[in-house]
Design a protein around this motif. Structure first.
Motif, PDB file in Angstrom:
ATOM      1  N   VAL A  37     -15.626  -6.705   6.996  1.00 20.65           N
ATOM      2  CA  VAL A  37     -15.392  -8.098   7.366  1.00 20.65           C
ATOM      3  C   VAL A  37     -16.309  -9.030   6.578  1.00 20.65           C
ATOM      4  N   ASP A  38     -17.466  -8.534   6.188  1.00 29.17           N
ATOM      5  CA  ASP A  38     -18.452  -9.370   5.501  1.00 29.17           C
ATOM      6  C   ASP A  38     -18.112  -9.616   4.035  1.00 29.17           C
ATOM      7  N   VAL A  39     -17.430  -8.687   3.400  1.00 25.35           N
ATOM      8  CA  VAL A  39     -17.094  -8.832   1.973  1.00 25.35           C
ATOM      9  C   VAL A  39     -15.874  -9.740   1.868  1.00 25.35           C
ATOM     10  N   LYS A  40     -16.054 -10.901   1.243  1.00 28.93           N
ATOM     11  CA  LYS A  40     -14.994 -11.912   1.161  1.00 28.93           C
ATOM     12  C   LYS A  40     -14.430 -11.998  -0.248  1.00 28.93           C
ATOM     13  N   GLY A  41     -13.184 -12.410  -0.322  1.00 30.09           N
ATOM     14  CA  GLY A  41     -12.525 -12.635  -1.595  1.00 30.09           C
ATOM     15  C   GLY A  41     -12.956 -13.958  -2.196  1.00 30.09           C
ATOM     16  N   ALA A  42     -12.374 -14.292  -3.347  1.00 31.62           N
ATOM     17  CA  ALA A  42     -12.734 -15.528  -4.057  1.00 31.62           C
ATOM     18  C   ALA A  42     -12.409 -16.762  -3.235  1.00 31.62           C
ATOM     19  N   ASP A  43     -11.403 -16.676  -2.349  1.00 31.78           N
ATOM     20  CA  ASP A  43     -11.040 -17.836  -1.523  1.00 31.78           C
ATOM     21  C   ASP A  43     -12.015 -18.071  -0.375  1.00 31.78           C
ATOM     22  N   GLY A  44     -12.912 -17.121  -0.135  1.00 29.36           N
ATOM     23  CA  GLY A  44     -13.900 -17.259   0.924  1.00 29.36           C
ATOM     24  C   GLY A  44     -13.354 -17.004   2.316  1.00 29.36           C
ATOM     25  N   LYS A  45     -12.062 -16.776   2.437  1.00 23.39           N
ATOM     26  CA  LYS A  45     -11.434 -16.550   3.741  1.00 23.39           C
ATOM     27  C   LYS A  45     -10.982 -15.103   3.905  1.00 23.39           C
ATOM     28  N   THR A  46     -10.385 -14.556   2.865  1.00 24.32           N
ATOM     29  CA  THR A  46      -9.837 -13.209   2.929  1.00 24.32           C
ATOM     30  C   THR A  46     -10.966 -12.185   2.831  1.00 24.32           C
ATOM     31  N   SER A  47     -11.043 -11.322   3.830  1.00 24.28           N
ATOM     32  CA  SER A  47     -12.080 -10.285   3.812  1.00 24.28           C
ATOM     33  C   SER A  47     -11.512  -9.005   3.227  1.00 24.28           C
ATOM     34  N   LEU A  48     -12.396  -8.091   2.938  1.00 22.72           N
ATOM     35  CA  LEU A  48     -11.980  -6.784   2.441  1.00 22.72           C
ATOM     36  C   LEU A  48     -11.145  -6.057   3.495  1.00 22.72           C
ATOM     37  N   LEU A  49     -11.431  -6.296   4.751  1.00 23.34           N
ATOM     38  CA  LEU A  49     -10.630  -5.706   5.826  1.00 23.34           C
ATOM     39  C   LEU A  49      -9.184  -6.184   5.744  1.00 23.34           C
ATOM     40  N   HIS A  50      -8.985  -7.494   5.486  1.00 26.47           N
ATOM     41  CA  HIS A  50      -7.630  -8.022   5.310  1.00 26.47           C
ATOM     42  C   HIS A  50      -6.924  -7.278   4.181  1.00 26.47           C
ATOM     43  N   PHE A  51      -7.613  -7.129   3.068  1.00 33.09           N
ATOM     44  CA  PHE A  51      -7.028  -6.444   1.916  1.00 33.09           C
ATOM     45  C   PHE A  51      -6.641  -5.017   2.264  1.00 33.09           C
ATOM     46  N   VAL A  52      -7.547  -4.283   2.928  1.00 29.95           N
ATOM     47  CA  VAL A  52      -7.291  -2.887   3.277  1.00 29.95           C
ATOM     48  C   VAL A  52      -6.069  -2.781   4.189  1.00 29.95           C
ATOM     49  N   VAL A  53      -5.998  -3.627   5.202  1.00 32.38           N
ATOM     50  CA  VAL A  53      -4.864  -3.589   6.129  1.00 32.38           C
ATOM     51  C   VAL A  53      -3.571  -3.943   5.407  1.00 32.38           C
ATOM     52  N   GLN A  54      -3.604  -4.964   4.565  1.00 31.99           N
ATOM     53  CA  GLN A  54      -2.406  -5.343   3.809  1.00 31.99           C
ATOM     54  C   GLN A  54      -1.955  -4.214   2.886  1.00 31.99           C
ATOM     55  N   GLU A  55      -2.910  -3.521   2.294  1.00 30.75           N
ATOM     56  CA  GLU A  55      -2.584  -2.400   1.411  1.00 30.75           C
ATOM     57  C   GLU A  55      -1.914  -1.274   2.189  1.00 30.75           C
ATOM     58  N   ILE A  56      -2.417  -0.981   3.369  1.00 25.38           N
ATOM     59  CA  ILE A  56      -1.808   0.062   4.197  1.00 25.38           C
ATOM     60  C   ILE A  56      -0.408  -0.362   4.642  1.00 25.38           C
ATOM     61  N   ILE A  57      -0.271  -1.605   5.043  1.00 25.80           N
ATOM     62  CA  ILE A  57       1.049  -2.112   5.450  1.00 25.80           C
ATOM     63  C   ILE A  57       2.034  -1.963   4.295  1.00 25.80           C
ATOM     64  N   ARG A  58       1.601  -2.337   3.089  1.00 27.04           N
ATOM     65  CA  ARG A  58       2.482  -2.257   1.917  1.00 27.04           C
ATOM     66  C   ARG A  58       2.876  -0.816   1.608  1.00 27.04           C
ATOM     67  N   THR A  59       1.881   0.080   1.542  1.00 28.07           N
ATOM     68  CA  THR A  59       2.183   1.465   1.154  1.00 28.07           C
ATOM     69  C   THR A  59       2.966   2.206   2.238  1.00 28.07           C
ATOM     70  N   GLU A  60       2.623   1.977   3.503  1.00 24.06           N
ATOM     71  CA  GLU A  60       3.363   2.638   4.581  1.00 24.06           C
ATOM     72  C   GLU A  60       4.794   2.110   4.668  1.00 24.06           C
ATOM     73  N   GLY A  61       4.953   0.813   4.479  1.00 27.46           N
ATOM     74  CA  GLY A  61       6.296   0.234   4.487  1.00 27.46           C
ATOM     75  C   GLY A  61       7.150   0.784   3.363  1.00 27.46           C
ATOM     76  N   ALA A  62       6.560   0.903   2.180  1.00 28.72           N
ATOM     77  CA  ALA A  62       7.290   1.457   1.035  1.00 28.72           C
ATOM     78  C   ALA A  62       7.630   2.924   1.276  1.00 28.72           C
ATOM     79  N   ARG A  63       6.688   3.663   1.853  1.00 32.27           N
ATOM     80  CA  ARG A  63       6.930   5.083   2.126  1.00 32.27           C
ATOM     81  C   ARG A  63       8.069   5.256   3.131  1.00 32.27           C
ATOM     82  N   LEU A  64       8.066   4.462   4.184  1.00 28.46           N
ATOM     83  CA  LEU A  64       9.089   4.588   5.226  1.00 28.46           C
ATOM     84  C   LEU A  64      10.451   4.093   4.771  1.00 28.46           C
ATOM     85  N   SER A  65      10.458   3.087   3.914  1.00 25.35           N
ATOM     86  CA  SER A  65      11.749   2.573   3.446  1.00 25.35           C
ATOM     87  C   SER A  65      12.307   3.419   2.305  1.00 25.35           C
ATOM     88  N   GLY A  66      11.490   4.338   1.792  1.00 23.59           N
ATOM     89  CA  GLY A  66      11.963   5.249   0.752  1.00 23.59           C
ATOM     90  C   GLY A  66      12.004   4.636  -0.619  1.00 23.59           C
TER      91      GLY A  66
END
Length: 186
Positions: A37-66
């Motif tokens: 949560v402490d590591v922020k992106g260049a925008d100062g709002k997006t945390s590394l946690l946001h990135f990690v969750v978005q990455e999992i959402i993207r990869t899991e969604g792609a995996r499930l949709s085939g």
């Protein structure tokens, strides 16, 4: 899902540290998760946690949709979000487990075992006094109970050994070595 989360965190950490001596880590400490949560992106709002969750959402969604391509990004995100939302239910048992004290449980099993030995001694004393019909029925009933209880205690002690080995395995996974005492609570 939790394991996938940890994998993504480790890969992200390694990618961020490419070229340093921390860039090829095989494990991570639990306190690393707190820093997401402490590591922020260049925008100062997006945390590394946001990135990690978005990455999992993207990869899991792609995996499930085939599909590995972003043909239907909304569909992939929806599928991935459903998977990620299951993490909360996966972790409910962790809260229950954290409230359980392994040493207390182990001591209780030892007390039960000693109690069975005491009961066996009392039954032997009763049997030495000669058995009439009522004492014989009591003795048979208690001896059946003792056998079942001893089997159950043996089963619980085996599970205790498995639990200790899993704690050691988890400790090695998170800390990268097995020289950490098992008393460390995760």
């Amino acid at each position: 899902m939790f394991l996938k989360l940890l994998e993504v965190v480790l890969k992200t950490r390694n990618r961020m540290n490419v070229g340093t001596n921390c860039g090829d880590a095989h494990a991570l400490k639990l306190d690393t998760l707190l820093k997401l949560v402490d590591v922020k992106g260049a925008d100062g709002k997006t945390s590394l946690l946001h990135f990690v969750v978005q990455e999992i959402i993207r990869t899991e969604g792609a995996r499930l949709s085939g599909t590995s391509q972003n043909l239907d990004d909304a569909k992939c995100r929806k599928l991935g979000l459903q998977v990620v939302s299951g993490l909360s239910s996966e972790l409910t048992i962790v809260k229950k487990s954290a409230a359980m004290d392994f040493d207390v449980l182990s001591n209780d099993v030892s007390k039960l075992s000693r109690g069975l030995v005491n009961i066996s001694e009392v039954v032997r004393l009763i049997e030495t006094q000669g058995l009439d019909e009522s004492r014989n029925k009591f003795s048979e009933s208690i001896n059946r109970f003792i056998r079942m209880a001893e089997e159950e205690i043996i089963r619980i002690q085996a599970q205790e050994s498995v639990a200790l080995s899993l704690v050691k395995e988890i400790t090695e996974y998170f800390h990268g070595n097995c020289n950490i005492p098992l008393e460390v609570r995760i």
